[in-house]
Design a protein around this motif. Structure first.
Motif, PDB file in Angstrom:
ATOM      1  N   ARG A 247       0.986  -1.205   0.055  1.00 16.45           N
ATOM      2  CA  ARG A 247       0.044   0.247  -0.027  1.00 16.45           C
ATOM      3  C   ARG A 247       0.917   1.160   0.150  1.00 16.45           C
ATOM      4  N   CYS A 248       0.710   2.090  -1.068  1.00 17.45           N
ATOM      5  CA  CYS A 248       1.495   3.213  -1.029  1.00 17.45           C
ATOM      6  C   CYS A 248       0.863   4.276  -0.199  1.00 17.45           C
ATOM      7  N   THR A 249       1.432   5.238   0.407  1.00 19.64           N
ATOM      8  CA  THR A 249       0.750   6.262   1.300  1.00 19.64           C
ATOM      9  C   THR A 249       0.700   7.655   0.827  1.00 19.64           C
ATOM     10  N   CYS A 250       0.956   7.586  -0.717  1.00 23.46           N
ATOM     11  CA  CYS A 250       0.846   8.938  -1.354  1.00 23.46           C
ATOM     12  C   CYS A 250      -0.725   9.173  -1.311  1.00 23.46           C
ATOM     13  N   SER A 251      -1.132  10.322  -1.609  1.00 24.71           N
ATOM     14  CA  SER A 251      -2.478  10.872  -1.638  1.00 24.71           C
ATOM     15  C   SER A 251      -2.350  12.197  -2.373  1.00 24.71           C
ATOM     16  N   ASP A 280       3.815  12.121 -10.821  1.00 25.95           N
ATOM     17  CA  ASP A 280       3.496  10.800 -10.529  1.00 25.95           C
ATOM     18  C   ASP A 280       4.330  10.359  -9.362  1.00 25.95           C
ATOM     19  N   CYS A 281       3.509   9.474  -8.741  1.00 30.80           N
ATOM     20  CA  CYS A 281       4.312   9.011  -7.244  1.00 30.80           C
ATOM     21  C   CYS A 281       5.250   8.278  -8.036  1.00 30.80           C
ATOM     22  N   GLU A 282       6.618   8.255  -7.531  1.00 23.30           N
ATOM     23  CA  GLU A 282       7.580   7.151  -7.928  1.00 23.30           C
ATOM     24  C   GLU A 282       7.588   5.860  -7.485  1.00 23.30           C
ATOM     25  N   TYR A 283       6.860   5.783  -6.241  1.00 23.75           N
ATOM     26  CA  TYR A 283       6.571   4.287  -5.531  1.00 23.75           C
ATOM     27  C   TYR A 283       5.576   3.481  -6.348  1.00 23.75           C
ATOM     28  N   CYS A 284       4.241   4.104  -6.414  1.00 22.15           N
ATOM     29  CA  CYS A 284       3.357   3.214  -7.148  1.00 22.15           C
ATOM     30  C   CYS A 284       2.837   3.677  -8.321  1.00 22.15           C
ATOM     31  N   LYS A 285       3.494   4.880  -8.945  1.00 22.76           N
ATOM     32  CA  LYS A 285       3.026   5.421 -10.342  1.00 22.76           C
ATOM     33  C   LYS A 285       1.544   5.934 -10.357  1.00 22.76           C
TER      34      LYS A 285
HETATM   35 ZN   LIG Z   1       2.184   6.368  -4.112  1.00 25.28          ZN
END
Ligand SMILES: [Zn+2]
Length: 312
Positions: A247-251, A280-285
């Motif tokens: 689970r990515c924590t980006c929002s 773009d989030c570099e973890y989850c795209k």
């Molecule tokens: Zn993310």
């Protein structure tokens, strides 16, 4: 069928040795599905994800734990972040099309470092000190000529003075890991030479037994079966497993904060060139897009009370 996305803890009764086993399934596949990784990069990411869960289970933390490998070789950076709620995410940077087919860190990263960072969450920290940023612990060790497991064994010895052995195994869909660790002897117990000798003997015996584990066993067998095969003459107590998930924590809110921290002029310059701001989030795209109106709102919010004048 092996256990999916679970961390198992166990102890060897009457000794000071503890163990952990992790098996990652959909967590690993979710991390892979968002990127187009060469096989060796995917393999290394799997090893690092399994290793990070094992590492996280050896320390108490409220917030996040980051395992980072960095160097100036064909690969430059590998980061895996584990949150105390069991979420996991990772990213890898490399700069050569032809990577060596090895998991030897010095071949991939050149001479480099393993960095372990523990960040206390803002909530957890606020209660105590009211500071904005979380408390931080960082441990750094140079990795020599070995894989991630060897590097972490070195980290435990150097930074924590704990004898530790680790085994990591990855195929194209699963990542698994086994860890055994000699705990410091209980201070309240009566200490004597016999006890110390006993601890040493138990540790050596369990380390040798653990070392017979095969990659196939770690990937393909259920936890209980692995324990039975490796330690059938030992008195092992196992605990309830814990669930791990990708689970990515980006929002959008976090990306908005990031853009605000860049400043209005900078963001509006980007807007002028491209008519919208794409992140773009570099973890989850995950893709986040901000048009001219979004950007206006972003910086209007700071004015706050003034906005109420226009409402009636
Ligand atoms: Zn993310």
């Amino acid at each position: 069928m092996a256990d999916q996305d679970q961390l198992h803890r166990f102890i060897f009764e009457t000794t000071s040795v503890r163990g952990e086993y992790v098996h990652l399934d959909s967590t690993f596949q979710a991390a892979l599905s968002r990127h187009d990784y060469p096989p060796i990069v995917a393999n290394l990411l799997g090893q690092a994800m399994a290793a990070t869960v094992l590492l996280g289970a050896t320390v108490k933390f409220e917030g996040s734990l980051i395992l980072q490998l960095q160097g100036k070789g064909p690969m430059t950076l590998l980061v895996v972040q584990l949150f105390s709620n069991g979420s996991l995410r990772g990213l890898v940077n490399w700069n050569e099309a032809d990577l060596p087919e090895t998991d030897n860190l010095s071949s991939l990263f050149g001479s480099g470092q393993l960095v372990i960072t523990i960040e206390a969450s803002i909530n957890a920290n606020n209660k105590k000190s009211g500071r904005k940023k979380g408390e931080r612990y960082q441990g750094i060790v140079e990795f020599g000529d070995g894989n991630i497991a060897k590097a972490l064994e070195g980290y435990f010895k150097q930074s924590e003075q704990l004898e530790t052995r680790l085994w990591l195994s990855v195929n194209d869909q699963h990542a698994a890991g086994l860890l055994v660790q000699a705990m410091p002897s209980n201070q309240s117990q009566m200490q004597n030479g016999d006890q110390e000798e006993n601890d040493k003997e138990s540790w050596n015996r369990i380390a040798i037994l653990s070392d017979t584990v095969t990659n196939e066993e770690m990937i393909g067998l259920p936890f209980r079966e692995i324990i039975r095969r490796l330690y059938h003459e030992e008195d092992v107590r196992v605990f309830e497993p814990e669930i791990i998930r990708f689970r990515c924590t980006c929002s959008r809110v976090r990306i908005e904060e990031l853009l605000r921290s860049l400043g209005e002029d900078e963001v509006k310059d980007i807007l002028k060139e491209t008519s919208k701001v794409d992140v773009d989030c570099e973890y989850c795209k995950q893709h986040y897009s901000f048009d001219a109106i979004d950007v206006e709102k972003l910086f209007l919010k700071e004015i706050g009370p003034d906005m109420s004048r226009t409402r009636h």
